[in-house]
Design a protein around this motif. Sequence first.
Motif, PDB file in Angstrom:
ATOM      1  N   GLU A 127       3.340  35.983  38.858  1.00 41.15           N
ATOM      2  CA  GLU A 127       4.671  36.802  38.155  1.00 41.15           C
ATOM      3  C   GLU A 127       5.456  35.851  37.436  1.00 41.15           C
ATOM      4  O   GLU A 127       6.225  36.339  36.406  1.00 41.15           O
ATOM      5  N   VAL A 128       5.807  34.616  37.860  1.00 39.64           N
ATOM      6  CA  VAL A 128       6.794  33.577  36.989  1.00 39.64           C
ATOM      7  C   VAL A 128       6.258  33.328  35.763  1.00 39.64           C
ATOM      8  O   VAL A 128       7.052  33.385  34.820  1.00 39.64           O
ATOM      9  N   VAL A 162      -2.434  29.412  39.511  1.00 43.40           N
ATOM     10  CA  VAL A 162      -2.093  30.137  38.317  1.00 43.40           C
ATOM     11  C   VAL A 162      -2.766  29.530  37.195  1.00 43.40           C
ATOM     12  O   VAL A 162      -3.457  30.111  36.291  1.00 43.40           O
ATOM     13  N   HIS A 163      -2.930  28.041  37.224  1.00 44.25           N
ATOM     14  CA  HIS A 163      -3.615  27.311  36.011  1.00 44.25           C
ATOM     15  C   HIS A 163      -5.004  27.713  36.036  1.00 44.25           C
ATOM     16  O   HIS A 163      -5.571  27.135  35.148  1.00 44.25           O
ATOM     17  N   ARG A 164      -5.894  28.318  37.047  1.00 48.08           N
ATOM     18  CA  ARG A 164      -7.112  28.680  37.300  1.00 48.08           C
ATOM     19  C   ARG A 164      -7.372  30.041  36.625  1.00 48.08           C
ATOM     20  O   ARG A 164      -8.663  30.615  36.703  1.00 48.08           O
ATOM     21  N   MET A 165      -6.241  30.820  36.662  1.00 44.36           N
ATOM     22  CA  MET A 165      -6.444  32.401  36.366  1.00 44.36           C
ATOM     23  C   MET A 165      -6.609  32.555  34.955  1.00 44.36           C
ATOM     24  O   MET A 165      -6.274  32.004  34.021  1.00 44.36           O
ATOM     25  N   PRO A 166      -7.395  33.680  34.451  1.00 48.74           N
ATOM     26  CA  PRO A 166      -7.574  34.023  33.054  1.00 48.74           C
ATOM     27  C   PRO A 166      -6.311  34.180  32.463  1.00 48.74           C
ATOM     28  O   PRO A 166      -5.414  34.982  32.867  1.00 48.74           O
ATOM     29  N   GLY A 167      -6.092  33.822  31.125  1.00 48.74           N
ATOM     30  CA  GLY A 167      -4.721  33.880  30.540  1.00 48.74           C
ATOM     31  C   GLY A 167      -4.005  32.743  30.695  1.00 48.74           C
ATOM     32  O   GLY A 167      -3.118  32.714  29.857  1.00 48.74           O
ATOM     33  N   PHE A 168      -3.838  32.127  31.681  1.00 53.21           N
ATOM     34  CA  PHE A 168      -3.080  30.889  31.843  1.00 53.21           C
ATOM     35  C   PHE A 168      -3.824  29.936  32.170  1.00 53.21           C
ATOM     36  O   PHE A 168      -3.220  28.817  32.814  1.00 53.21           O
ATOM     37  N   GLU A 218       4.182  35.026  34.139  1.00 59.04           N
ATOM     38  CA  GLU A 218       3.944  36.163  33.184  1.00 59.04           C
ATOM     39  C   GLU A 218       5.513  36.349  32.650  1.00 59.04           C
ATOM     40  O   GLU A 218       5.692  36.739  31.690  1.00 59.04           O
ATOM     41  N   ALA A 219       6.409  36.120  33.364  1.00 58.66           N
ATOM     42  CA  ALA A 219       7.797  36.372  32.929  1.00 58.66           C
ATOM     43  C   ALA A 219       8.100  35.252  31.880  1.00 58.66           C
ATOM     44  O   ALA A 219       8.786  35.837  30.924  1.00 58.66           O
ATOM     45  N   VAL A 220       7.515  34.214  31.964  1.00 58.65           N
ATOM     46  CA  VAL A 220       7.895  33.036  30.786  1.00 58.65           C
ATOM     47  C   VAL A 220       7.212  33.742  29.540  1.00 58.65           C
ATOM     48  O   VAL A 220       7.640  33.838  28.467  1.00 58.65           O
ATOM     49  N   SER A 221       6.002  34.006  29.822  1.00 60.19           N
ATOM     50  CA  SER A 221       5.109  34.807  28.702  1.00 60.19           C
ATOM     51  C   SER A 221       5.909  35.926  27.989  1.00 60.19           C
ATOM     52  O   SER A 221       5.723  36.174  26.745  1.00 60.19           O
ATOM     53  N   ARG A 222       6.230  36.779  28.712  1.00 56.18           N
ATOM     54  CA  ARG A 222       7.153  38.044  28.253  1.00 56.18           C
ATOM     55  C   ARG A 222       8.247  37.692  27.229  1.00 56.18           C
ATOM     56  O   ARG A 222       8.503  38.413  26.732  1.00 56.18           O
ATOM     57  N   ALA A 223       8.832  36.569  27.802  1.00 58.36           N
ATOM     58  CA  ALA A 223       9.996  35.959  26.989  1.00 58.36           C
ATOM     59  C   ALA A 223       9.495  35.427  25.725  1.00 58.36           C
ATOM     60  O   ALA A 223      10.615  35.073  24.980  1.00 58.36           O
ATOM     61  N   GLY A 224       8.262  35.353  25.483  1.00 64.07           N
ATOM     62  CA  GLY A 224       7.842  34.762  24.288  1.00 64.07           C
ATOM     63  C   GLY A 224       7.602  32.978  24.346  1.00 64.07           C
ATOM     64  O   GLY A 224       7.212  32.646  23.386  1.00 64.07           O
ATOM     65  N   ALA A 225       7.940  32.560  25.467  1.00 66.11           N
ATOM     66  CA  ALA A 225       8.084  31.042  26.097  1.00 66.11           C
ATOM     67  C   ALA A 225       6.471  30.918  26.251  1.00 66.11           C
ATOM     68  O   ALA A 225       5.703  31.479  26.662  1.00 66.11           O
TER      69      ALA A 225
END
Length: 220
Positions: free
Chosen positions: A22-23, A166-172, A25-32
């Motif tokens: 979630e953390v 998280v650094h092993r998950m798809p998308g990140f 994802e929140a950063v990505s949603r902010a555009g960062a």
Amino acid sequence: MLSAAGVGAGDEVIVPAFGTIEVAEAVSRAGATPVFADIDPVTYCLDPAAVEAAVTPETVAVVVVHRFGRPADIARLHEIGQRHGLLVLEQGESEMPYEDVAQRRERAAYLDRRLRGVVTPGSSGGHTYQQYVVRVPGNGRPDRDAFARALKAKGIDCRVPVKTPVHRMPGFRRDVCLPETERAADETLSLPVDASLTRREMNRIVGACNALGGLLQPAF
């Protein structure tokens, strides 16, 4: 909070990879862009030295997650934030009544004294034991997953707190060296420490773990 602080495209935010998605994802949603830093092997929270090493000219913030009821070294992280001009945000865990915290600490101390063959979390100031997390070292012997399966077969309600960083998950997925994060994901196991547990139930947990722990190398 990130958006309200003006964090957006082109910015980097340092976050832990050991935990939920979630953390990031929140950063990505902010555009960062989320940048993953390693954890302290004792607290399982962001390691201040790893955070400072991950700072670049694009870094604008750090999101600190307090893990399992044990607080991060927030004083050092704020010092780093001030030194580099970074926003330091904290994500806490749900609060528990004081009576529950006291009982969890009592049960955690009981497990600390009696468990063998696993690495116990030990006591530290401020730990509320939202989860009682031990390490089950492999070293060519029965590993954490085999240990967990054996405990569940004995009726012990244990679980792996972080199955995939998280650094092993798809998308990140990132090509980044996070040795403590990887080790913690492979070795950690959460044991029951609920305030409602009886002494008999605690003894069952200890007996089941120690019967298996005899197959493991001693924990130091």
